[in-house]
Scaffold this motif. Structure first.
Motif, PDB file in Angstrom:
ATOM      1  N   HIS A 191      52.337  31.513  36.484  1.00  0.00           N
ATOM      2  CA  HIS A 191      50.873  31.550  36.446  1.00  0.00           C
ATOM      3  C   HIS A 191      50.407  31.584  34.991  1.00  0.00           C
ATOM      4  O   HIS A 191      50.903  32.397  34.196  1.00  0.00           O
ATOM      5  N   PRO A 192      49.453  30.736  34.604  1.00  0.00           N
ATOM      6  CA  PRO A 192      48.854  30.851  33.263  1.00  0.00           C
ATOM      7  C   PRO A 192      47.840  31.992  33.255  1.00  0.00           C
ATOM      8  O   PRO A 192      46.620  31.778  33.155  1.00  0.00           O
ATOM      9  N   SER A 193      48.349  33.208  33.362  1.00  0.00           N
ATOM     10  CA  SER A 193      47.469  34.366  33.529  1.00  0.00           C
ATOM     11  C   SER A 193      46.557  34.578  32.325  1.00  0.00           C
ATOM     12  O   SER A 193      45.479  35.171  32.449  1.00  0.00           O
ATOM     13  N   GLN A 194      46.975  34.081  31.151  1.00  0.00           N
ATOM     14  CA  GLN A 194      46.096  34.191  29.976  1.00  0.00           C
ATOM     15  C   GLN A 194      44.795  33.430  30.208  1.00  0.00           C
ATOM     16  O   GLN A 194      43.712  33.886  29.827  1.00  0.00           O
ATOM     17  N   LEU A 195      44.907  32.251  30.844  1.00  0.00           N
ATOM     18  CA  LEU A 195      43.709  31.443  31.103  1.00  0.00           C
ATOM     19  C   LEU A 195      42.871  32.051  32.230  1.00  0.00           C
ATOM     20  O   LEU A 195      41.641  31.933  32.219  1.00  0.00           O
ATOM     21  N   TYR A 196      43.529  32.702  33.196  1.00  0.00           N
ATOM     22  CA  TYR A 196      42.766  33.408  34.235  1.00  0.00           C
ATOM     23  C   TYR A 196      41.902  34.485  33.580  1.00  0.00           C
ATOM     24  O   TYR A 196      40.714  34.646  33.910  1.00  0.00           O
ATOM     25  N   GLU A 197      42.516  35.241  32.651  1.00  0.00           N
ATOM     26  CA  GLU A 197      41.774  36.311  31.985  1.00  0.00           C
ATOM     27  C   GLU A 197      40.670  35.743  31.087  1.00  0.00           C
ATOM     28  O   GLU A 197      39.580  36.322  30.995  1.00  0.00           O
ATOM     29  N   ALA A 198      40.957  34.627  30.422  1.00  0.00           N
ATOM     30  CA  ALA A 198      39.930  33.998  29.591  1.00  0.00           C
ATOM     31  C   ALA A 198      38.719  33.624  30.429  1.00  0.00           C
ATOM     32  O   ALA A 198      37.565  33.834  30.026  1.00  0.00           O
ATOM     33  N   GLY A 199      38.959  33.077  31.622  1.00  0.00           N
ATOM     34  CA  GLY A 199      37.861  32.668  32.488  1.00  0.00           C
ATOM     35  C   GLY A 199      37.097  33.837  33.071  1.00  0.00           C
ATOM     36  O   GLY A 199      35.859  33.817  33.120  1.00  0.00           O
ATOM     37  N   LEU A 200      37.813  34.895  33.497  1.00  0.00           N
ATOM     38  CA  LEU A 200      37.162  36.031  34.156  1.00  0.00           C
ATOM     39  C   LEU A 200      36.558  37.006  33.146  1.00  0.00           C
ATOM     40  O   LEU A 200      35.383  37.361  33.235  1.00  0.00           O
ATOM     41  N   GLU A 201      37.381  37.461  32.193  1.00  0.00           N
ATOM     42  CA  GLU A 201      36.939  38.488  31.246  1.00  0.00           C
ATOM     43  C   GLU A 201      36.050  37.928  30.136  1.00  0.00           C
ATOM     44  O   GLU A 201      35.244  38.667  29.566  1.00  0.00           O
ATOM     45  N   GLY A 202      36.222  36.631  29.839  1.00  0.00           N
ATOM     46  CA  GLY A 202      35.445  36.032  28.762  1.00  0.00           C
ATOM     47  C   GLY A 202      34.292  35.198  29.241  1.00  0.00           C
ATOM     48  O   GLY A 202      33.128  35.538  29.026  1.00  0.00           O
ATOM     49  N   LEU A 203      34.592  34.109  29.954  1.00  0.00           N
ATOM     50  CA  LEU A 203      33.554  33.155  30.335  1.00  0.00           C
ATOM     51  C   LEU A 203      32.627  33.713  31.412  1.00  0.00           C
ATOM     52  O   LEU A 203      31.402  33.734  31.250  1.00  0.00           O
ATOM     53  N   LEU A 204      33.190  34.162  32.532  1.00  0.00           N
ATOM     54  CA  LEU A 204      32.364  34.647  33.648  1.00  0.00           C
ATOM     55  C   LEU A 204      31.616  35.923  33.279  1.00  0.00           C
ATOM     56  O   LEU A 204      30.398  36.024  33.483  1.00  0.00           O
ATOM     57  N   LEU A 205      32.334  36.894  32.752  1.00  0.00           N
ATOM     58  CA  LEU A 205      31.695  38.160  32.392  1.00  0.00           C
ATOM     59  C   LEU A 205      30.687  37.961  31.264  1.00  0.00           C
ATOM     60  O   LEU A 205      29.595  38.539  31.285  1.00  0.00           O
ATOM     61  N   GLY A 206      31.028  37.122  30.281  1.00  0.00           N
ATOM     62  CA  GLY A 206      30.094  36.857  29.190  1.00  0.00           C
ATOM     63  C   GLY A 206      28.826  36.185  29.666  1.00  0.00           C
ATOM     64  O   GLY A 206      27.722  36.531  29.230  1.00  0.00           O
TER      65      GLY A 206
END
Length: 297
Positions: A191-206
């Motif tokens: 799993h590219p979990s780094q990209l999951y976190e980028a999308g959830l913690e960065g893009l979506l939350l931001g």
């Protein structure tokens, strides 16, 4: 197992040799520099719109925000390193304490850095006599861009990858450790979990925080943005931990704290255990703010 080959991207953006020494600008460092700059501009944009804040008065000036950024950078470095020492490899650093300040060798903890930032905000607010809730909301608005770019840099560094997967977007990360997948013959996709976190913690939350701040009037209720950020990050990290490879340092005999926090039969990772207090505190802050009446501009 099939998967997407890892792209051929060097962790170093540029490297030069001067006087026999090698100096390099890494994507990871550049990500945080650019992320902090974007977050700073977002917060300045909010501070220059007094009507967004409680009573029509911003909690600080742009100049005070610049001064606070210095405190925050120190909090990130000191807290992140101390957190890594305590949570990841306490046994190693107890035997080699001179390595603790060697941050250039890598090793930072988000949760430690988060605590460092909170202490920096608290101390700066008290020294400048600023409203703590408004200052915390300002920094919460500025945080997701750095997280977004930082997680993308983690992907470029081929680190913090996820568990093995057969999903079509699984990535075949390089290195012996990434390819050490018991029971799997051939290339191991993860799993590219780094990209999951980028999308959830960065893009979506931001995106959510921007809407709350600039469209939905949340800044008129101190602590709403800060609570949303804390709870939102905690929830996103908790979910991603189900597909993220547990850090080897947390499950090794050399880390008794990590072993003790693997709860009985629950299978929680250290990352999930550390985010549970964040989720609870964040939700409490939002509920507390909701119960207090919004102050009109």
């Amino acid at each position: 197992m099939t998967g997407i080959p890892f792209p051929d991207i060097s962790p170093e953006l540029v490297s030069v040799s001067l006087f026999g020494m090698q100096f390099a600008l890494r994507w990871y460092a550049l990500a945080y520099i650019v992320g902090i700059l974007i977050g700073w501009r977002l917060s300045v944009a909010a501070l220059r719109r007094p009507h967004l804040w409680a009573g029509g008065v911003a909690p600080m000036t742009p100049a005070q925000l610049e001064a606070l950024l210095t405190w925050i950078i120190l909090g990130i470095i000191a807290g992140g390193r101390i957190g890594y020492v305590l949570f990841y490899q306490p046994g190693h650093f107890l035997r080699n304490p001179w390595e603790i300040p060697m941050i250039w060798q890598g090793g930072m903890s988000f949760h430690g850095g988060f605590i460092g930032v909170m202490l920096a905000i608290l101390l700066f607010s008290r020294s400048e006599r600023l409203p703590l809730g408004g200052v915390a909301d300002t920094i919460a608005l500025a945080s997701p861009p750095a997280i977004l770019l930082g997680r993308i840099a983690n992907f470029i560094n081929a680190e913090l990858w996820g568990r093995p997967t057969t999903l079509p977007w699984g990535v075949i990360f390089p290195g012996e450790a990434a390819q050490d997948c018991p029971g799997i013959v051939g290339a191991c996709a993860r799993h590219p979990s780094q990209l999951y976190e980028a999308g959830l913690e960065g893009l979506l939350l931001g995106g959510l925080l921007i809407l709350l701040a600039f469209r939905w009037g949340a800044l008129r209720q101190p602590w709403v943005l800060a609570g949303t950020f804390i709870a939102g990050y905690g929830i996103a990290r908790f979910l991603v931990e189900f597909v993220r490879q547990p850090d080897a340092q947390f499950v090794s005999p050399g880390n008794p704290l990590g072993l003790a926090l693997q709860w009985n039969g629950w299978g929680l990772t250290m990352g999930q255990v550390l985010t549970l207090p964040m989720i609870l505190v964040g939700l409490w802050l939002v509920e507390r703010a909701r119960r207090s009446r919004a102050v009109p501009a």
